[in-house]
Design a protein around this motif. Structure first.
Motif, PDB file in Angstrom:
ATOM      1  N   ASP A  59       0.859  -1.176   0.000  1.00 45.45           N
ATOM      2  CA  ASP A  59       0.000   0.000   0.000  1.00 45.45           C
ATOM      3  C   ASP A  59       0.905   1.239   0.000  1.00 45.45           C
ATOM      4  O   ASP A  59       1.585   1.513   0.997  1.00 45.45           O
ATOM      5  N   ASN A  84       0.223   4.266   0.258  1.00 49.34           N
ATOM      6  CA  ASN A  84      -0.345   5.407   0.979  1.00 49.34           C
ATOM      7  C   ASN A  84       0.003   5.347   2.464  1.00 49.34           C
ATOM      8  O   ASN A  84      -0.822   5.655   3.323  1.00 49.34           O
ATOM      9  N   SER A 108       5.827   4.167   0.338  1.00 48.12           N
ATOM     10  CA  SER A 108       5.133   5.115  -0.538  1.00 48.12           C
ATOM     11  C   SER A 108       5.823   5.111  -1.892  1.00 48.12           C
ATOM     12  O   SER A 108       6.769   4.323  -2.130  1.00 48.12           O
ATOM     13  N   GLU A 110      -4.001  -0.378  -4.019  1.00 44.56           N
ATOM     14  CA  GLU A 110      -4.708   0.752  -3.420  1.00 44.56           C
ATOM     15  C   GLU A 110      -4.886   0.638  -1.910  1.00 44.56           C
ATOM     16  O   GLU A 110      -5.083   1.641  -1.236  1.00 44.56           O
ATOM     17  N   SER A 111      -4.820  -0.576  -1.322  1.00 45.83           N
ATOM     18  CA  SER A 111      -5.059  -0.716   0.115  1.00 45.83           C
ATOM     19  C   SER A 111      -4.504  -2.055   0.585  1.00 45.83           C
ATOM     20  O   SER A 111      -4.082  -2.899  -0.219  1.00 45.83           O
ATOM     21  N   GLY A 112      -4.512  -2.242   1.921  1.00 43.37           N
ATOM     22  CA  GLY A 112      -4.062  -3.506   2.483  1.00 43.37           C
ATOM     23  C   GLY A 112      -4.968  -4.658   2.096  1.00 43.37           C
ATOM     24  O   GLY A 112      -4.496  -5.787   1.903  1.00 43.37           O
ATOM     25  N   CYS A 165      -3.988  -5.832  -1.243  1.00 45.06           N
ATOM     26  CA  CYS A 165      -2.740  -6.594  -1.174  1.00 45.06           C
ATOM     27  C   CYS A 165      -3.014  -8.044  -0.761  1.00 45.06           C
ATOM     28  O   CYS A 165      -2.463  -8.985  -1.348  1.00 45.06           O
ATOM     29  N   SER A 190       1.796  -5.359   6.493  1.00 44.89           N
ATOM     30  CA  SER A 190       0.504  -5.807   7.027  1.00 44.89           C
ATOM     31  C   SER A 190       0.509  -5.679   8.542  1.00 44.89           C
ATOM     32  O   SER A 190       1.552  -5.782   9.185  1.00 44.89           O
ATOM     33  N   GLN A 213      -8.096   3.994   9.442  1.00 43.50           N
ATOM     34  CA  GLN A 213      -7.816   3.077   8.349  1.00 43.50           C
ATOM     35  C   GLN A 213      -8.342   1.696   8.700  1.00 43.50           C
ATOM     36  O   GLN A 213      -8.047   1.155   9.766  1.00 43.50           O
ATOM     37  N   SER A 235      -9.782   3.505   3.381  1.00 44.48           N
ATOM     38  CA  SER A 235      -8.859   2.530   2.808  1.00 44.48           C
ATOM     39  C   SER A 235      -7.442   2.693   3.292  1.00 44.48           C
ATOM     40  O   SER A 235      -6.734   1.709   3.506  1.00 44.48           O
ATOM     41  N   ASN A 236      -6.943   3.937   3.477  1.00 40.05           N
ATOM     42  CA  ASN A 236      -5.540   4.135   3.810  1.00 40.05           C
ATOM     43  C   ASN A 236      -5.379   5.389   4.657  1.00 40.05           C
ATOM     44  O   ASN A 236      -6.340   6.136   4.900  1.00 40.05           O
TER      45      ASN A 236
END
Length: 672
Positions: free
Chosen positions: A37, A39, A45, A77-79, A82, A97, A143, A164-165
């Motif tokens: 992720d 973000n 990042s 876009e998010s965990g 993933c 994670s 989040q 999401s983040n």
């Protein structure tokens, strides 16, 4: 023609080897896809040119270099995206994670934590007091996946929205879609500073909850997981971990570094003290073992001589009298009418019977009647049920003595068969021998306690750290109702964790007189599992339990626990010995603990997949001082078997060298 064939064969082998080498090189260069992720700065990042950057990225780069992996990053876009990609096989590793947040443990495996921080609440500085002093509901953004629902349920006046983040969380507060934000402290501070908003927003609730991040792999990729954990461990030991983390999150790494330094100092002091105690115990153990070996040898020699002399007395009455009078034991021979036909001087002294004479009845000698008890009605039955036993009681002067008592029937041969014509009573004072054996038992238990305490110390330290954090914040947040609610909820929980560990440890360790009582087998086994669980962490051993409920036996609880923990230690050592000889297994070695009812018996078995025993080793496994370990005392199984027998049970051992060992304890079921 033969030379031509040899040349053709050599050319084919060369081509095959070249193709195989090419394929192996290609396989070795297969990249490992890492989903992350982006973000979540400063941990992970994307830079302006689309390159993955951050503390987690730098750590994984160094880990991949040490493990020989080729890494390719795939931003998602998010965990949740993933983890879906990892489940679908689109990526091999998920970076960053939440540790302990694996909701599908059968699909994924977690690495050791790669970073730590705290969840904090941030709010606009200008509105902080107004937000928390009024009764108007507050909207908090966080989040998804970083905060559990049970934790959020404690905030009854706060309405929470999951995003999401971290970047969306900050944007929601800036755009006034939420009043406050809950997130990772170091990440939010980093982003606020990057946006030049550190003066506009501040911490409204610090250290709400500790949080750790790790890497996820598929459960079947255990080899990859071990490579990641091994490289991460080497980074922490070498100090490179702190260097990398200080580049991005200096304050957090330094704080954990200071904590680690303090822990290492305490460990060093405890280690030095423990080493001194170990050296002292080793020296004392050597002296005791030497003395016990000498005494045991002397006793064994005396017993062998006595048995040979008793065998010869069947051929000669004169030789029989000589043996009786020269025996170190108290010997009394009496007939079926309970009248004495032969005795030695040791019998008068040891049995406190100066009035003993040939022809007098044994019923006139109180010590003999106390030793024999109910067996007096079984003399004429061929084959006494218990020919040898130990008896302890207090004398008139208040001292405690222990005797080893033997009853041996004397037969005469008649046409109808063997007829009991008398009984030989042999009594030996083994008070000192019993005391030495009890000291050896206590030493074995102390060694087990040392191992248990070493494993449990870490388990106790974690809740104490959380309690300390709340205590340090107490003077500053006395009037904060949210903080009071948190403290009232979590501090008792952590105290209960510590109390459970200490209660089980004391219940196992405290010395007391053997006392048989009604006992639930599954409850006693669970308390032993709590004690040995810290010893299983970090080892390639996986415990499987199958304990039938509500099975009761009549047993001494403390002795039962010592037996089971001794069996756990043996199983762990056997498994580790097999790994040392044959190499680490690809999958964790299983350890099976089962309890079930079979007829009117209750059975408890512990089975390992360790080094096992040969038939010769199995035949001597429960003998005192027999051991195959380099530093073993040879008393563990002998003491355990004695405890089981003392409580009316049986011990059954089945083993195969290099394959397994299964030990089963069998007790009669107690049905109230």
């Amino acid at each position: 023609m033969g030379v031509l064939r040899l040349r053709v064969a050599g050319f084919v082998c060369t081509v095959a080897a070249a193709v195989g080498l090419s394929l192996s090189v290609c396989a070795a260069q297969t990249p490992v896809i890492v989903g992350f992720d982006p973000n979540f700065p400063p941990y992970q990042s994307l830079s302006s040119d689309g390159t993955a950057v951050g503390a987690h990225v730098d750590l994984l780069a160094r880990i991949s270099e040490m493990a020989g992996l080729q890494i390719e990053y795939l931003p998602l876009e998010s965990g949740y995206a993933c983890r879906n990609a990892l489940q679908n096989g689109e990526v091999d590793i998920v970076l960053g994670s939440v540790y302990g947040g694996n909701i599908q443990p059968r699909l994924f495996s977690e690495s050791q934590p790669i970073s730590q921080s705290q969840l904090c609440m941030f709010a606009p500085r200008a509105r902080t007091r107004a937000l928390f002093s009024s009764n108007v509901p507050i909207t908090a953004a966080y989040q998804a996946g970083t905060v559990t629902p049970s934790f959020l349920s404690a905030f009854q006046t706060i309405r929470c929205i999951a995003l999401s983040n971290q970047i969306e969380v900050i944007d929601s507060v800036i755009e006034q879609r939420a009043d406050v934000m809950i997130g990772v402290k170091s990440s939010i501070e980093y982003q606020l500073k990057a946006r030049q908003l550190e003066e506009t927003y501040g911490v409204a609730n610090n250290y709400m909850l500790p949080i750790e991040f790790c890497m996820l792999v598929r459960s079947e990729d255990q080899r990859l997981l071990r490579s990641l954990n091994s490289a991460l461990y080497e980074l922490r030991i070498s100090g490179e971990y702190e260097t990398i983390m200080n580049t991005w999150v200096a304050d957090e790494s330094q704080r954990w570094h200071d904590v680690l330094i303090r822990i290492l100092q305490v460990v060093a002091i405890l280690g030095t003290t423990g080493l001194c105690l170990v050296l002292f115990n080793v020296r004392l153990n050597m002296l005791l073992k030497r003395q016990v070996a000498e005494k045991t040898g002397e006793l064994a020699q005396k017993n062998r001589e006595l048995e040979e002399q008793i065998e010869q007395t069947r051929k000669s009455n004169e030789l029989q009298r000589y043996i009786v009078h020269s025996s170190p034991n108290a010997i009394v021979v009496f007939g079926a009418d309970l009248r004495i036909t032969l005795f030695n001087e040791n019998a008068r002294m040891l049995l406190h019977a100066p009035q003993m004479q040939i022809g007098s009845s044994i019923t006139e000698i109180p010590v003999i009647m106390r030793l024999i008890g109910e067996r007096i009605d079984q003399f004429d039955v061929p084959g006494l049920p218990s020919p040898l036993w130990e008896e302890s009681f207090e004398t008139e002067d208040g001292s405690k003595v222990t005797y080893r008592v033997g009853l041996y029937q004397l037969f005469s041969t008649q046409r109808s068969g063997k007829v009991v014509r008398g009984v030989s009573l042999s009594v030996r004072d083994i008070t000192r021998e019993r005391q030495m054996r009890e000291r050896e038992n206590e030493r074995e238990k102390n060694l087990a306690l040392n191992r248990l305490i070493a494993g449990i110390a870490h388990e106790i330290r974690n809740p104490l750290t959380a309690i300390k954090a709340y205590t340090m914040m107490l003077p500053h947040k006395v009037g904060n109702p949210e903080f009071q609610a948190q403290m009232a909820r979590y501090v008792p929980m952590e105290v209960d964790r510590v109390n459970t560990l200490i209660t089980n440890l004391i219940d196992y360790a405290k010395p007391r007189t053997a006392f048989r009582e009604e006992m639930l087998v599954d409850e006693a086994a669970d308390s032993c599992i709590i004690l040995v669980s810290p010893l299983l962490r970090g080892k390639e051993i996986e415990l499987h339990t199958e304990l039938a409920p509500d099975l009761r036996i009549f047993c001494d609880r403390s002795q039962f626990k010592q037996v089971l923990i001794n069996l756990f230690f043996n199983a762990i050592e056997a498994t580790e010995e097999k790994a040392r000889q044959q190499g680490p297994p690809e999958q964790p070695s299983p350890l099976f603990l089962k309890c079930w009812a079979e007829g009117n018996t209750c059975r408890l078995s512990l089975e390992d997949r360790g080094i096992g025993m040969t038939p010769e080793e199995l035949a001597h496994a429960t003998e005192a001082f027999f051991t195959t370990k380099e530093r073993g005392s040879g008393l563990g199984l002998a003491i355990s078997r004695q405890y089981v027998l003392d409580n009316g049970g049986e011990m059954e051992i089945i083993s195969e060298k290099g394959e397994f060992t299964r030990i089963t304890l069998i007790f009669e079921r107690y049905i109230p």
